[in-house]
Design an enzyme around this catalytic site. Structure first.
Site, mmCIF file in Angstrom:
data_model
loop_
_atom_site.group_PDB
_atom_site.id
_atom_site.type_symbol
_atom_site.label_atom_id
_atom_site.label_comp_id
_atom_site.label_asym_id
_atom_site.label_seq_id
_atom_site.Cartn_x
_atom_site.Cartn_y
_atom_site.Cartn_z
ATOM 1 N N LYS A 165 0.872 -1.177 0.000
ATOM 2 C CA LYS A 165 0.000 0.000 0.000
ATOM 3 C C LYS A 165 0.909 1.227 0.000
ATOM 4 C CE LYS A 165 -1.595 2.831 3.009
ATOM 5 N NZ LYS A 165 -1.480 4.107 2.249
ATOM 6 N N GLY B 8 -4.840 3.085 -1.133
ATOM 7 C CA GLY B 8 -5.753 3.431 -0.058
ATOM 8 C C GLY B 8 -5.075 4.374 0.904
ATOM 9 N N ASP B 9 -5.829 4.793 1.923
ATOM 10 C CA ASP B 9 -5.229 5.674 2.927
ATOM 11 C C ASP B 9 -4.943 4.877 4.198
ATOM 12 O OD1 ASP B 9 -7.748 5.362 4.004
ATOM 13 O OD2 ASP B 9 -8.439 7.361 3.428
ATOM 14 N N GLY B 10 -4.332 5.558 5.158
ATOM 15 C CA GLY B 10 -3.940 4.871 6.387
ATOM 16 C C GLY B 10 -5.132 4.397 7.195
ATOM 17 N N GLY C 225 -8.053 3.587 6.112
ATOM 18 C CA GLY C 225 -8.740 2.483 5.445
ATOM 19 C C GLY C 225 -7.834 1.273 5.269
ATOM 20 N N VAL C 226 -7.224 1.162 4.095
ATOM 21 C CA VAL C 226 -6.428 -0.030 3.770
ATOM 22 C C VAL C 226 -5.273 -0.232 4.765
ATOM 23 C CG1 VAL C 226 -4.985 -1.115 1.995
ATOM 24 C CG2 VAL C 226 -7.062 0.098 1.328
ATOM 25 N N GLY C 227 -4.671 0.860 5.216
ATOM 26 C CA GLY C 227 -3.558 0.739 6.167
ATOM 27 C C GLY C 227 -3.979 0.011 7.437
ATOM 28 N N GLU D 181 10.081 1.917 10.481
ATOM 29 C CA GLU D 181 11.062 2.993 10.273
ATOM 30 C C GLU D 181 10.295 4.295 10.425
ATOM 31 O OE1 GLU D 181 14.239 2.834 9.929
ATOM 32 O OE2 GLU D 181 14.736 0.884 9.070
ATOM 33 N N CYS E 26 13.850 11.325 7.020
ATOM 34 C CA CYS E 26 13.779 11.100 8.468
ATOM 35 C C CYS E 26 15.154 11.094 9.109
ATOM 36 C CB CYS E 26 13.034 9.805 8.757
ATOM 37 S SG CYS E 26 13.679 8.424 7.842
ATOM 38 N N GLU F 159 9.831 16.190 15.193
ATOM 39 C CA GLU F 159 10.250 16.104 13.801
ATOM 40 C C GLU F 159 9.392 17.048 12.963
ATOM 41 O OE1 GLU F 159 9.360 12.534 11.448
ATOM 42 O OE2 GLU F 159 11.452 12.578 10.830
#
Ligand SMILES: *[C@@H]1O[C@H](CO)[C@@H](O)[C@H](O)[C@H]1NC(C)=O
Ligand SMILES: *[C@@H]1O[C@H](CO)[C@@H](O)[C@H](O)[C@H]1NC(C)=O
Length: 551
Positions: A242, A273-275, A277-279, A318, A355, A457
């Site tokens: 994803k 998808g987005d976090g 939903g599919v995430g 990560e 990051c 961050e």
């Protein structure tokens, strides 16, 4: 989110500062009106890659009890526009998956697992990845254009660093396979001669974890996709990718490449998808055995929770970082100018969206004022050129999205509110830029460890500089955030190098600007996660061990 690229980037980035003449041209209005070139978009924008085929999303409106409403059309599933951050315009519409799509992809990966993990040989899997590498190499230019358009990397930077990172990782995993041992004798046991009965027989199998879900971010799209997909497939896992919904176009092309390379159906699947939903569906799925995620610490915590509460699936994370760059005065003879400039550009490259960026510069007090001057000159000495990302040449691109632009603005405001000295940059778009999510590269001095900009961050081009008096103080400040990704320091003192390398709480420590060798993993601890990506460690991260005795 890039393993070894720092050196490459340091060579590449100083040239992003162009002459004043160029910058005058770039801010003229005619540039804004120029049409973007047409993009090599996938034919499958509104589809997912599941079980070796491109399939339409499962219609949301199909009622099980009504045989007549089985027609699907574009309004029967969720869609989302992909926004070009240079122009703020939509460049494509993708489909967002539902639970039914996630389930179909997981099922396809499960169906393919036993054949892929047990009936293909390592040389067969290597041959397929070599074929993929060949195709990726051939289609680099398409990939660069898509990455540049979806997340705003200047085209030449996208070609060299963004697309290049994918090539690098694929090659490097293929090399690391030479050292990968799917089966080995327990280390330390001694074989006795001539007495088979009493010989130790304990074997360690390193087996593929199983079905793995891979959730990747928008800042280094192909860097992350290759760091996850390639080792998963090489050790025998099957996967569901994803990609970030902000930057999905490059991954659709990647799926086309996988198809073209001839991987068996179901071994690789992609669902957009987005976090939320599919995430979430993937991280809480009972039939997913591992989740590998790169993104924010906040999302990493939610994923860990969902992973634990469903089936205690393995996680590899990560997450964020807040790298310190400690510069000791004993280094001045080695060229303070170059060290500070390198630190500034490592923080600002990719519009500050890495990051492992060294976002906190700690400078020994005797050279503090000089360091600020150099940092300021790095930004003010020449004009930085800002352009829409599809242009060729050296210039500074936008951040990836409106959300990211607003986030960075909020932190710049916080830095000023909390009393840091604004040396360069500041709020709003750069002078002469009228549209796009362009941020002014910003330097704060006289920050203190408790300020928000030193703790959180930011993920944009914002550098914080502060002085220190002793090694102990520098160490305490460096370790004084929840993060633990990458720290950097410069000193000529050998015993100090060892002391600090041991005491810094991070997965990576880089001394005197010397980056890690090929094959070294990208490693995280504490709130930066638990991942080890790249090389042999990256392959083994997609394995579980099994202890077998008496065979
Ligand atoms: C498409 O779906 C919508 C909503 O489900 C429906 O109102 C519309 O009639 C459909 N159009 C076609 C051409 O099937
Ligand atoms: C930074 O450079 C600018 C332009 O040269 C100058 O006006 C400003 O005073 C400098 N700031 C500091 C803190 O040195």
């Amino acid at each position: 989110m890039r393993a070894r690229l720092l050196l490459l980037l340091l060579c590449f980035l100083p040239s992003l500062i162009a002459s004043r003449d160029d910058s005058h041209d770039s801010s003229s209005d005619s540039d804004d009106d120029e049409a973007c070139p047409s993009l090599p978009l996938s034919d499958h924008l509104l589809e997912f890659y599941i079980g070796g085929k491109w399939v339409a999303p499962t219609p949301l409106t199909a009622a099980a009890d009504d045989e007549t409403t089985t027609t699907t059309n574009s309004s029967s599933f969720q869609t989302m526009n992909v926004i070009n951050p240079s122009t703020e315009e939509s460049i494509a519409t993708i489909a967002l998956g539902s639970l039914a799509d996630t389930n179909a992809a997981v099922q396809a990966a499960r169906d393919a697992l036993s054949t892929w993990s047990q009936q293909t040989s390592i040389p067969e899997r290597i041959a397929l990845v070599e074929q993929l590498l060949h195709i990726y190499d051939q289609r680099q230019e398409e990939m660069a254009q898509l990455i540049s358009a979806e997340m705003g990397a200047p085209l030449d930077f996208a070609r060299e660093a963004q697309v290049g990172s994918g090539l690098y990782h694929i090659e490097q995993f293929l090399q690391a396979m030479e050292y990968f041992e799917p089966e080995k004798l327990l280390p330390g046991v001694i074989m006795h001669d001539n007495d088979n009965e009493n010989n130790p027989t304990t074997l360690i199998f390193q087996e593929p974890v199983g079905v793995v879900a891979l959730i990747t971010p928008w800042n280094w799209p192909m860097n992350q996709v290759t760091l996850k997909v390639i080792p998963a497939l090489l050790v025998g896992c099957t996967c569901i990718l994803k990609p970030s919904e902000v930057a999905p176009l490059s991954s659709l092309l990647f799926a086309e490449m996988i198809h073209q390379a001839g991987f068996p159906p179901g071994v690789f699947n992609l669902v957009n998808g987005d976090g939320v939903g599919v995430g979430t569906q993937l991280s809480s799925h009972m039939h997913v055995d591992m989740i590998s995620f790169t993104g924010s610490t906040r999302a990493g915590k939610l994923i860990s929770q969902a992973a634990a509460l469903s089936n205690l699936k393995k996680t590899s994370l990560e997450l964020g970082g807040k790298g310190a760059n400690i510069i000791f005065a004993d280094i001045v003879d080695d060229g303070l100018q170059d060290i500070v400039k390198a630190g500034v550009w490592s923080c600002f490259d990719n519009s500050g969206q890495s990051c492992n960026a060294p976002t906190r510069m700690l400078v020994e007090r005797s050279i503090y004022d000089t360091a600020i001057q150099i940092a300021n000159d790095t930004i003010h000495g020449d004009d930085i050129v800002f352009r829409p990302a599809h242009h060729e040449g050296d210039f500074y691109g936008p951040v990836s999205s409106r959300v990211q632009y607003e986030r960075v603005q909020r932190y710049i405001q916080l830095g000023m509110d909390e009393g840091a000295t604004l040396v360069a940059g500041g709020l709003g778009r750069p002078d002469g830029v009228t549209r796009g999510y362009f941020v002014r590269p910003t330097i704060f001095a006289d920050v203190t460890p408790d300020m928000t900009i030193m703790q959180e961050e930011i993920f944009g081009p914002v550098l914080s500089i502060m002085p220190f008096d002793t090694e102990e103080e520098a160490l305490e400040i460096a370790n004084g955030t929840p993060y633990g990704l990458s720290n950097y320091f410069y000193t000529r003192d050998k015993s100090r190098r060892r002391r600090l390398a041991k005491s810094l709480k991070s997965g990576m420590v880089e001394i005197n600007g010397i980056g890690a060798d090929e094959g070294a993993p990208f490693a995280a601890v504490r709130a930066s996660g638990n991942g080890r990506e790249g090389g042999l460690y990256g392959l083994e991260d997609f394995c579980v061990i099994k202890v077998v005795s008496g065979m």
